[in-house]
Scaffold this motif. Sequence first.
Motif, mmCIF file in Angstrom:
data_model
loop_
_atom_site.group_PDB
_atom_site.id
_atom_site.type_symbol
_atom_site.label_atom_id
_atom_site.label_comp_id
_atom_site.label_asym_id
_atom_site.label_seq_id
_atom_site.Cartn_x
_atom_site.Cartn_y
_atom_site.Cartn_z
ATOM 1 N N ALA A 221 27.259 17.133 -27.644
ATOM 2 C CA ALA A 221 26.414 16.926 -28.778
ATOM 3 C C ALA A 221 27.507 16.906 -30.229
ATOM 4 N N TRP B 21 30.505 18.391 -30.359
ATOM 5 C CA TRP B 21 31.184 19.457 -30.738
ATOM 6 C C TRP B 21 32.586 19.503 -30.268
ATOM 7 N N THR C 14 19.786 18.283 -29.971
ATOM 8 C CA THR C 14 21.418 18.326 -30.679
ATOM 9 C C THR C 14 21.156 19.500 -31.662
ATOM 10 N N GLY C 15 19.963 19.695 -32.432
ATOM 11 C CA GLY C 15 20.096 20.602 -33.259
ATOM 12 C C GLY C 15 19.900 22.125 -32.718
ATOM 13 N N SER D 129 23.519 22.555 -31.687
ATOM 14 C CA SER D 129 24.442 23.099 -32.925
ATOM 15 C C SER D 129 24.200 24.698 -33.178
ATOM 16 N N PHE E 71 25.737 26.954 -30.517
ATOM 17 C CA PHE E 71 27.097 27.039 -30.466
ATOM 18 C C PHE E 71 27.703 27.854 -31.722
ATOM 19 N N ALA E 72 27.193 27.487 -32.656
ATOM 20 C CA ALA E 72 27.643 27.884 -34.206
ATOM 21 C C ALA E 72 27.470 29.735 -34.017
ATOM 22 N N VAL F 30 19.317 25.183 -38.475
ATOM 23 C CA VAL F 30 20.683 24.986 -37.891
ATOM 24 C C VAL F 30 21.648 25.373 -39.041
ATOM 25 N N PRO G 266 28.487 24.302 -40.568
ATOM 26 C CA PRO G 266 30.118 24.708 -40.089
ATOM 27 C C PRO G 266 30.412 25.763 -40.870
ATOM 28 N N ARG H 120 33.005 19.512 -33.922
ATOM 29 C CA ARG H 120 32.413 20.575 -34.557
ATOM 30 C C ARG H 120 33.101 21.927 -34.273
#
Lengths: 267, 267
Positions: A111, A113, B135-136, B139, B142-143, B221, B224, B247
Amino acid sequence: MSEATDRRRFVATLTGIGVAGLAGLAAASGVGPQPGSPQDQPPLERLCRLPWPYREQDAGAAAQRAFATYPRGGCMLAVFDPIVRTAAERLGAPYTAFPFGMFTYGAGGVAGWGTPCGALNGAAAAFSLLSPQPTGLISALFAWYEREALPEAPPAGLRYPNVPAVAGSVLCHASIAAWCRASGKRSNSPERAERCGALSGSVAAKAVTLLNAQATRTLVVPAPDQATAACLGCHGAQGNLGNVAGRMTCAPCHTPSEFAASGHPKV
Amino acid sequence: MSEATDRRRFVATLTGIGVAGLAGLAAASGVGPQPGSPQDQPPLERLCRLPWPYREQDAGAAAQRAFATYPRGGCMLAVFDPIVRTAAERLGAPYTAFPFGMFTYGAGGVAGWGTPCGALNGAAAAFSLLSPQPTGLISALFAWYEREALPEAPPAGLRYPNVPAVAGSVLCHASIAAWCRASGKRSNSPERAERCGALSGSVAAKAVTLLNAQATRTLVVPAPDQATAACLGCHGAQGNLGNVAGRMTCAPCHTPSEFAASGHPKV
């Protein structure tokens, strides 16, 4: 017990579908259990029994299909789809009903990243479905990807000049940055998108070559490169520090300037 | 057209199974085509139609099942299996015949290579099967993983003390190295293996929480982090350099000593 047999048993345990469960699946699909040879097993059981039967494929055809698939689903699907679909189409139902489209998620290193190149993630997923020993295939493919100038064999239909570059890494982010340096193009350019399609073609072809080699018992898995092996000598699982797990090449992230600043012994 | 509808159409094209193909699948499974509502479609078509129907799950139960699955199949399977199997068991055949065991490949950042944490790769694969907008979710997960001290909620049955650590990265290699620093343990220790099982539990719980939030339209979401956003201001797709796609947080690999050695402007 062979590793292949071992893996099938392991996966049969993992899937948690016992005799009763399979009977339920068979009933739901309208197909009664067929005792006897493995070929007579209910179709749905075949889907979750790993590995799926694999027969030699054509590497060039895989490359061209990967390049054609890329614009519709990104790099992970571009590699997974042609290889696994070819196997599935030879096997018929239920294999052809596998949800191929799920592998759009790996595009841009998951996605966007920038983690592993999605072409590699897609090949690894394909190996896991089609090989009794996917780990060796993954290591052979990843080591090749780090070291080769890619795309290596541009597919038919390129609109822009092919610019091969050595990624020096299995990470999407590093791979694209290396190509941007070599080509002078931006990461969001149409040339970069086409390069990732062509790269997916190269990875698909190599993945098929490796699968074919494993099927004919001629697979060779390269050792880590010399510099990375030296790092792992201290930092790896068997080293005196033992604080690192991984096989990625160390050089792109761990630089001489970092060593100097941190007081790392001379390498 | 909603994004969900759009994705279904997109995937229907990708899978390449048209009316004739589906009729063949249905015949092979012994179930004739059932025109009418989507619920009446032949079972095998349901498998490849994305996303699969999702209904709220229990985050705590997912964590505990992930921890229990880890020793049998590693981190990627540990997260993918409980989430997708719960959905599949509610839906019945053919969903329950999905080859779950294929996701052993992601262990150790894909076969031990140290690329993305397999727990994240497994969650992303699950999102791709179960969400109209994966995708959202990816993210958001992962964040969170980069910034939180994990494992955050130790599962029942730990043999060793839980040592939470901030990975500062979505990469397996960096995540394990951060934990080795925090715990003083080796990367190949039984404590590290247990930590990765507990971490898989935390990721599975968070993944379920995010899926539930998306289903109830309350998903947020995160942007960054500030330092990475500053890097991408120049290097990202919209920046004046435009030579980076990704990202991931930049800090673990790109250090002040590298900037000083390369003449990078002061940050």
